[in-house]
Design a protein around this motif. Structure first.
Motif, PDB file in Angstrom:
ATOM      1  N   LEU A  33       0.842   4.046   6.001  1.00 36.04           N
ATOM      2  CA  LEU A  33       0.758   5.084   4.973  1.00 36.04           C
ATOM      3  C   LEU A  33       0.196   6.372   5.563  1.00 36.04           C
ATOM      4  O   LEU A  33       0.695   7.461   5.287  1.00 36.04           O
ATOM      5  CB  LEU A  33      -0.091   4.623   3.797  1.00 36.04           C
ATOM      6  N   GLU A  34      -0.817   6.253   6.373  1.00 35.65           N
ATOM      7  CA  GLU A  34      -1.424   7.444   6.981  1.00 35.65           C
ATOM      8  C   GLU A  34      -0.418   8.182   7.863  1.00 35.65           C
ATOM      9  O   GLU A  34      -0.387   9.411   7.881  1.00 35.65           O
ATOM     10  CB  GLU A  34      -2.674   7.055   7.765  1.00 35.65           C
ATOM     11  N   GLN A  35       0.402   7.446   8.579  1.00 37.76           N
ATOM     12  CA  GLN A  35       1.432   8.071   9.404  1.00 37.76           C
ATOM     13  C   GLN A  35       2.464   8.775   8.525  1.00 37.76           C
ATOM     14  O   GLN A  35       2.918   9.880   8.845  1.00 37.76           O
ATOM     15  CB  GLN A  35       2.113   7.038  10.284  1.00 37.76           C
ATOM     16  N   MET A  36       2.819   8.167   7.415  1.00 36.49           N
ATOM     17  CA  MET A  36       3.787   8.770   6.494  1.00 36.49           C
ATOM     18  C   MET A  36       3.232  10.058   5.886  1.00 36.49           C
ATOM     19  O   MET A  36       3.970  11.025   5.687  1.00 36.49           O
ATOM     20  CB  MET A  36       4.158   7.779   5.400  1.00 36.49           C
ATOM     21  N   ILE A  37       1.953  10.066   5.605  1.00 38.33           N
ATOM     22  CA  ILE A  37       1.309  11.262   5.048  1.00 38.33           C
ATOM     23  C   ILE A  37       1.231  12.356   6.104  1.00 38.33           C
ATOM     24  O   ILE A  37       1.470  13.532   5.811  1.00 38.33           O
ATOM     25  CB  ILE A  37      -0.085  10.910   4.488  1.00 38.33           C
ATOM     26  N   ALA A  38       0.934  11.966   7.340  1.00 36.46           N
ATOM     27  CA  ALA A  38       0.799  12.934   8.421  1.00 36.46           C
ATOM     28  C   ALA A  38       2.136  13.557   8.821  1.00 36.46           C
ATOM     29  O   ALA A  38       2.183  14.719   9.236  1.00 36.46           O
ATOM     30  CB  ALA A  38       0.143  12.274   9.633  1.00 36.46           C
TER      31      ALA A  38
ATOM     32  N   GLU B 262       8.113  14.524   6.966  1.00 39.59           N
ATOM     33  CA  GLU B 262       9.509  14.830   7.290  1.00 39.59           C
ATOM     34  C   GLU B 262      10.223  13.647   7.944  1.00 39.59           C
ATOM     35  O   GLU B 262      11.449  13.549   7.896  1.00 39.59           O
ATOM     36  CB  GLU B 262       9.594  16.068   8.204  1.00 39.59           C
ATOM     37  N   LYS B 263       9.500  12.723   8.499  1.00 38.15           N
ATOM     38  CA  LYS B 263      10.088  11.534   9.126  1.00 38.15           C
ATOM     39  C   LYS B 263      10.319  10.393   8.130  1.00 38.15           C
ATOM     40  O   LYS B 263      10.957   9.418   8.476  1.00 38.15           O
ATOM     41  CB  LYS B 263       9.189  11.026  10.259  1.00 38.15           C
ATOM     42  N   TYR B 264       9.773  10.528   6.938  1.00 38.57           N
ATOM     43  CA  TYR B 264       9.817   9.427   5.962  1.00 38.57           C
ATOM     44  C   TYR B 264      10.328   9.911   4.613  1.00 38.57           C
ATOM     45  O   TYR B 264       9.698   9.725   3.576  1.00 38.57           O
ATOM     46  CB  TYR B 264       8.427   8.800   5.822  1.00 38.57           C
ATOM     47  N   LYS B 265      11.505  10.505   4.632  1.00 37.27           N
ATOM     48  CA  LYS B 265      12.105  10.998   3.399  1.00 37.27           C
ATOM     49  C   LYS B 265      12.748   9.863   2.633  1.00 37.27           C
ATOM     50  O   LYS B 265      13.218   8.897   3.207  1.00 37.27           O
ATOM     51  CB  LYS B 265      13.156  12.058   3.727  1.00 37.27           C
TER      52      LYS B 265
ATOM     53  N   ILE C 147      -9.110  -2.441   6.449  1.00 34.94           N
ATOM     54  CA  ILE C 147      -8.406  -1.363   5.760  1.00 34.94           C
ATOM     55  C   ILE C 147      -7.678  -0.476   6.759  1.00 34.94           C
ATOM     56  O   ILE C 147      -6.519  -0.121   6.549  1.00 34.94           O
ATOM     57  CB  ILE C 147      -9.378  -0.551   4.878  1.00 34.94           C
ATOM     58  N   GLU C 148      -8.330  -0.129   7.850  1.00 34.72           N
ATOM     59  CA  GLU C 148      -7.702   0.777   8.820  1.00 34.72           C
ATOM     60  C   GLU C 148      -6.427   0.188   9.425  1.00 34.72           C
ATOM     61  O   GLU C 148      -5.496   0.908   9.754  1.00 34.72           O
ATOM     62  CB  GLU C 148      -8.680   1.177   9.914  1.00 34.72           C
TER      63      GLU C 148
ATOM     64  N   VAL D  31       0.843  -1.200   0.000  1.00 31.79           N
ATOM     65  CA  VAL D  31       0.000   0.000   0.000  1.00 31.79           C
ATOM     66  C   VAL D  31       0.880   1.251   0.000  1.00 31.79           C
ATOM     67  O   VAL D  31       0.610   2.212  -0.721  1.00 31.79           O
ATOM     68  CB  VAL D  31      -0.972  -0.034   1.203  1.00 31.79           C
ATOM     69  N   VAL D  32       1.949   1.221   0.786  1.00 23.78           N
ATOM     70  CA  VAL D  32       2.889   2.343   0.821  1.00 23.78           C
ATOM     71  C   VAL D  32       3.552   2.502  -0.548  1.00 23.78           C
ATOM     72  O   VAL D  32       3.642   3.613  -1.082  1.00 23.78           O
ATOM     73  CB  VAL D  32       3.937   2.156   1.937  1.00 23.78           C
ATOM     74  N   CYS D  33       4.026   1.416  -1.121  1.00 20.42           N
ATOM     75  CA  CYS D  33       4.689   1.472  -2.438  1.00 20.42           C
ATOM     76  C   CYS D  33       3.761   1.991  -3.523  1.00 20.42           C
ATOM     77  O   CYS D  33       4.188   2.762  -4.385  1.00 20.42           O
ATOM     78  CB  CYS D  33       5.203   0.094  -2.834  1.00 20.42           C
ATOM     79  N   ASP D  34       2.518   1.569  -3.486  1.00 16.81           N
ATOM     80  CA  ASP D  34       1.563   2.033  -4.490  1.00 16.81           C
ATOM     81  C   ASP D  34       1.348   3.539  -4.387  1.00 16.81           C
ATOM     82  O   ASP D  34       1.204   4.219  -5.401  1.00 16.81           O
ATOM     83  CB  ASP D  34       0.234   1.295  -4.349  1.00 16.81           C
ATOM     84  N   ALA D  35       1.342   4.054  -3.165  1.00 15.91           N
ATOM     85  CA  ALA D  35       1.125   5.487  -2.951  1.00 15.91           C
ATOM     86  C   ALA D  35       2.397   6.307  -3.134  1.00 15.91           C
ATOM     87  O   ALA D  35       2.331   7.501  -3.437  1.00 15.91           O
ATOM     88  CB  ALA D  35       0.563   5.724  -1.549  1.00 15.91           C
TER      89      ALA D  35
END
Length: 96
Positions: free
Chosen positions: A81-86, A89-92, A74-75, A16-20
């Motif tokens: 992914l939601e944490q990476m979006i939020a 700066e922590k997931y460069k 889903i949740e 899911v992360v890779c797709d986004a």
């Protein structure tokens, strides 16, 4: 990895992360690691994912022609992914 369900959970979460984030090389490397684990340890030949609220449904075909179906909320899968979006700066992506 102990169970097929655990391995698929980890694979699906990073997929899911890779797709986004298609340019995220760390996520792509991790996805490849989990794909290899599914093939080597659990003998997965193919895997298909369908997202229908409130679940991800995963159909698995093994090399021994076994068919397995799993589902994940889903949740639960989308939390990384939601944490990476939020907190981007922590997931460069350091390979840029």
């Amino acid at each position: 990895m102990r169970s097929l369900q655990d391995a698929v959970y980890n694979w699906l979460t990073i997929k899911v992360v890779c797709d986004a984030r298609p340019d995220d090389t760390a996520a792509a490397d991790t996805l490849n690691l989990f794909q290899q684990l599914l093939q080597d340890e659990h003998h997965v030949a193919s895997i298909k994912v369908n997202r229908e609220e409130p679940f991800y449904f995963v159909d698995i075909q093994t090399k021994q022609e076994e068919h397995k179906k799993l589902r994940f909320p889903i949740e639960l899968i989308d939390v990384m992914l939601e944490q990476m979006i939020a907190e981007p700066e922590k997931y460069k992506n350091y390979n840029d």
